[in-house]
Design a protein around this motif. Sequence first.
Motif, PDB file in Angstrom:
ATOM      1  N   SER A 161       1.177   2.380  -9.241  1.00 50.54           N
ATOM      2  CA  SER A 161       1.426   2.064 -10.648  1.00 50.54           C
ATOM      3  C   SER A 161       2.538   2.895 -11.273  1.00 50.54           C
ATOM      4  CB  SER A 161       0.150   2.284 -11.470  1.00 50.54           C
ATOM      5  OG  SER A 161      -0.848   1.382 -11.119  1.00 50.54           O
ATOM      6  N   ASP A 162       3.061   3.858 -10.539  1.00 54.20           N
ATOM      7  CA  ASP A 162       4.111   4.739 -11.052  1.00 54.20           C
ATOM      8  C   ASP A 162       5.181   3.948 -11.795  1.00 54.20           C
ATOM      9  OD1 ASP A 162       6.697   6.365 -10.911  1.00 54.20           O
ATOM     10  OD2 ASP A 162       5.273   7.822 -10.091  1.00 54.20           O
ATOM     11  N   SER A 163       5.565   4.436 -12.978  1.00 53.39           N
ATOM     12  CA  SER A 163       6.510   3.702 -13.831  1.00 53.39           C
ATOM     13  C   SER A 163       7.890   3.552 -13.203  1.00 53.39           C
ATOM     14  CB  SER A 163       6.644   4.415 -15.183  1.00 53.39           C
ATOM     15  OG  SER A 163       7.179   5.720 -15.025  1.00 53.39           O
ATOM     16  N   ARG A 164       8.160   4.331 -12.153  1.00 47.48           N
ATOM     17  CA  ARG A 164       9.466   4.258 -11.487  1.00 47.48           C
ATOM     18  C   ARG A 164       9.499   3.211 -10.377  1.00 47.48           C
ATOM     19  NH1 ARG A 164       9.176  10.622 -10.410  1.00 47.48           N
ATOM     20  NH2 ARG A 164       7.029   9.911 -10.011  1.00 47.48           N
ATOM     21  N   LEU A 165       8.379   2.509 -10.169  1.00 50.14           N
ATOM     22  CA  LEU A 165       8.294   1.514  -9.104  1.00 50.14           C
ATOM     23  C   LEU A 165       8.208   0.098  -9.661  1.00 50.14           C
ATOM     24  CD1 LEU A 165       7.708   4.008  -7.270  1.00 50.14           C
ATOM     25  CD2 LEU A 165       6.165   2.525  -5.987  1.00 50.14           C
ATOM     26  N   ALA A 166       9.152  -0.274 -10.492  1.00 51.59           N
ATOM     27  CA  ALA A 166       9.176  -1.625 -11.047  1.00 51.59           C
ATOM     28  C   ALA A 166       9.622  -2.595  -9.945  1.00 51.59           C
ATOM     29  CB  ALA A 166      10.123  -1.686 -12.235  1.00 51.59           C
ATOM     30  N   ALA A 167       8.677  -3.330  -9.398  1.00 58.34           N
ATOM     31  CA  ALA A 167       8.912  -4.071  -8.154  1.00 58.34           C
ATOM     32  C   ALA A 167      10.062  -5.068  -8.255  1.00 58.34           C
ATOM     33  CB  ALA A 167       7.628  -4.797  -7.745  1.00 58.34           C
ATOM     34  N   GLU A 168      10.082  -5.871  -9.319  1.00 56.10           N
ATOM     35  CA  GLU A 168      11.123  -6.890  -9.433  1.00 56.10           C
ATOM     36  C   GLU A 168      12.513  -6.280  -9.574  1.00 56.10           C
ATOM     37  OE1 GLU A 168       7.331  -8.950 -10.679  1.00 56.10           O
ATOM     38  OE2 GLU A 168       8.258  -7.001 -11.053  1.00 56.10           O
ATOM     39  N   ILE A 169      12.588  -5.086 -10.156  1.00 51.51           N
ATOM     40  CA  ILE A 169      13.883  -4.414 -10.278  1.00 51.51           C
ATOM     41  C   ILE A 169      14.317  -3.839  -8.940  1.00 51.51           C
ATOM     42  CG2 ILE A 169      15.094  -2.476 -11.361  1.00 51.51           C
ATOM     43  CD1 ILE A 169      13.378  -2.914 -13.836  1.00 51.51           C
ATOM     44  N   ILE A 170      13.417  -3.144  -8.258  1.00 48.13           N
ATOM     45  CA  ILE A 170      13.734  -2.508  -6.979  1.00 48.13           C
ATOM     46  C   ILE A 170      14.225  -3.533  -5.952  1.00 48.13           C
ATOM     47  CG2 ILE A 170      12.674  -1.393  -4.965  1.00 48.13           C
ATOM     48  CD1 ILE A 170      10.835   0.069  -6.964  1.00 48.13           C
ATOM     49  N   PHE A 171      13.624  -4.716  -5.955  1.00 52.00           N
ATOM     50  CA  PHE A 171      13.982  -5.728  -4.961  1.00 52.00           C
ATOM     51  C   PHE A 171      14.850  -6.839  -5.554  1.00 52.00           C
ATOM     52  CE2 PHE A 171      10.222  -3.684  -3.144  1.00 52.00           C
ATOM     53  CZ  PHE A 171      10.680  -3.416  -1.865  1.00 52.00           C
ATOM     54  N   ASP A 172      15.336  -6.643  -6.759  1.00 51.65           N
ATOM     55  CA  ASP A 172      16.240  -7.587  -7.428  1.00 51.65           C
ATOM     56  C   ASP A 172      15.688  -9.009  -7.386  1.00 51.65           C
ATOM     57  OD1 ASP A 172      18.502  -8.235  -8.910  1.00 51.65           O
ATOM     58  OD2 ASP A 172      19.729  -8.644  -7.133  1.00 51.65           O
ATOM     59  N   LYS A 173      14.477  -9.141  -7.902  1.00 50.45           N
ATOM     60  CA  LYS A 173      13.797 -10.424  -7.932  1.00 50.45           C
ATOM     61  C   LYS A 173      13.714 -10.949  -9.366  1.00 50.45           C
ATOM     62  CE  LYS A 173      12.403 -11.075  -3.609  1.00 50.45           C
ATOM     63  NZ  LYS A 173      12.692 -12.309  -2.845  1.00 50.45           N
ATOM     64  N   GLY A 174      13.251 -12.180  -9.487  1.00 52.58           N
ATOM     65  CA  GLY A 174      13.128 -12.793 -10.802  1.00 52.58           C
ATOM     66  C   GLY A 174      11.717 -13.249 -11.099  1.00 52.58           C
ATOM     67  N   LEU A 175      11.583 -14.003 -12.169  1.00 49.05           N
ATOM     68  CA  LEU A 175      10.282 -14.533 -12.563  1.00 49.05           C
ATOM     69  C   LEU A 175       9.725 -15.434 -11.466  1.00 49.05           C
ATOM     70  CD1 LEU A 175      11.135 -15.528 -16.249  1.00 49.05           C
ATOM     71  CD2 LEU A 175       9.751 -13.586 -15.507  1.00 49.05           C
ATOM     72  N   GLY A 176       8.462 -15.234 -11.144  1.00 50.58           N
ATOM     73  CA  GLY A 176       7.798 -16.073 -10.156  1.00 50.58           C
ATOM     74  C   GLY A 176       8.097 -15.742  -8.715  1.00 50.58           C
ATOM     75  N   ASP A 177       8.893 -14.691  -8.474  1.00 47.05           N
ATOM     76  CA  ASP A 177       9.290 -14.374  -7.098  1.00 47.05           C
ATOM     77  C   ASP A 177       8.282 -13.488  -6.368  1.00 47.05           C
ATOM     78  OD1 ASP A 177      11.601 -15.806  -7.462  1.00 47.05           O
ATOM     79  OD2 ASP A 177      12.905 -14.061  -7.688  1.00 47.05           O
ATOM     80  N   LEU A 178       7.612 -12.600  -7.101  1.00 40.54           N
ATOM     81  CA  LEU A 178       6.694 -11.653  -6.479  1.00 40.54           C
ATOM     82  C   LEU A 178       5.318 -11.738  -7.117  1.00 40.54           C
ATOM     83  CD1 LEU A 178       8.783  -8.338  -6.145  1.00 40.54           C
ATOM     84  CD2 LEU A 178       8.263 -10.017  -4.369  1.00 40.54           C
ATOM     85  N   PHE A 179       4.300 -11.708  -6.281  1.00 41.55           N
ATOM     86  CA  PHE A 179       2.919 -11.597  -6.751  1.00 41.55           C
ATOM     87  C   PHE A 179       2.565 -10.120  -6.628  1.00 41.55           C
ATOM     88  CE2 PHE A 179      -1.683 -11.689  -6.275  1.00 41.55           C
ATOM     89  CZ  PHE A 179      -2.070 -12.613  -7.231  1.00 41.55           C
ATOM     90  N   VAL A 180       2.441  -9.433  -7.748  1.00 43.58           N
ATOM     91  CA  VAL A 180       2.385  -7.976  -7.736  1.00 43.58           C
ATOM     92  C   VAL A 180       0.992  -7.466  -8.092  1.00 43.58           C
ATOM     93  CG1 VAL A 180       3.348  -5.859  -8.721  1.00 43.58           C
ATOM     94  CG2 VAL A 180       4.827  -7.847  -8.349  1.00 43.58           C
ATOM     95  N   VAL A 181       0.495  -6.549  -7.267  1.00 48.57           N
ATOM     96  CA  VAL A 181      -0.771  -5.856  -7.501  1.00 48.57           C
ATOM     97  C   VAL A 181      -0.460  -4.373  -7.454  1.00 48.57           C
ATOM     98  CG1 VAL A 181      -3.139  -5.507  -6.694  1.00 48.57           C
ATOM     99  CG2 VAL A 181      -1.998  -7.714  -6.299  1.00 48.57           C
ATOM    100  N   ARG A 182      -0.911  -3.616  -8.475  1.00 44.43           N
ATOM    101  CA  ARG A 182      -0.583  -2.194  -8.511  1.00 44.43           C
ATOM    102  C   ARG A 182      -1.758  -1.378  -9.033  1.00 44.43           C
ATOM    103  NH1 ARG A 182       5.018  -1.651 -11.741  1.00 44.43           N
ATOM    104  NH2 ARG A 182       4.788   0.532 -11.113  1.00 44.43           N
ATOM    105  N   ASN A 183      -1.922  -0.187  -8.468  1.00 47.76           N
ATOM    106  CA  ASN A 183      -2.795   0.822  -9.046  1.00 47.76           C
ATOM    107  C   ASN A 183      -2.283   2.191  -8.608  1.00 47.76           C
ATOM    108  OD1 ASN A 183      -3.828   1.356  -6.425  1.00 47.76           O
ATOM    109  ND2 ASN A 183      -5.608   0.035  -6.723  1.00 47.76           N
ATOM    110  N   ALA A 184      -2.780   3.243  -9.210  1.00 46.79           N
ATOM    111  CA  ALA A 184      -2.286   4.584  -8.898  1.00 46.79           C
ATOM    112  C   ALA A 184      -2.545   4.914  -7.439  1.00 46.79           C
ATOM    113  CB  ALA A 184      -2.947   5.617  -9.806  1.00 46.79           C
ATOM    114  N   GLY A 185      -1.482   5.274  -6.706  1.00 41.81           N
ATOM    115  CA  GLY A 185      -1.632   5.672  -5.320  1.00 41.81           C
ATOM    116  C   GLY A 185      -1.833   4.541  -4.343  1.00 41.81           C
TER     117      GLY A 185
END
Length: 213
Positions: free
Chosen positions: A56-80
Amino acid sequence: MNSADQPRTPTQAWAEMTRGNKRFVEGEPSHPRQDVERREQLLGAQTPHAALFGCSDSRLAAEIIFDKGLGDLFVVRNAGQIISDSVVGSLEYAVAVLHVPLIVVLGHDECGAVRAAIDSQVPDAAPLPPHIHHLVEKIFPAVKRVAAGSEDPSAAPDPTEVGREHLRDTVAELVQTSELISDAIAAGTLAIVGANYRLLKGMAVPDIIVGAV
């Protein structure tokens, strides 16, 4: 990339993720599929390229890191990036219903959950709040393994090494916990890539791969 030519194999999906991360690392993101037309296309259904389970770290914005758009990634996050019933259920939904060909499990350096797990093992450490303890206790085995392998037993375990061990544990637990996911891997329709994200460079570095990519 439109819905007609989105990646449908694990190899294609990971190649697309790698290309996107390369653009991000080089400071040349294309910011794809983020316009009004894309919103309209997604109104009735979603067909993500991959699922991503990360911290969940705020520095791990998945769509930004992988240069994706809306609907491209199904994202699940929690701390650690800790495996839980809700995480497994969400990822099974991505595989069984959304037919994603790839799950990326994303850890990172300087992880607060890893640091909390390490610090909690120090003699006379103050007890963690109950919910935080319950969350990070799955990192304890990685802490103990790294500590046991150290040449200096009195030194604190290397957080980077602990994070790497925990990432591998997470991928292993996901495969062992979900028959649906392990069956899809065996069938060749799904792969899992466990990667560590380097905060300074912006690079997602593969560490463990289950399946063929």
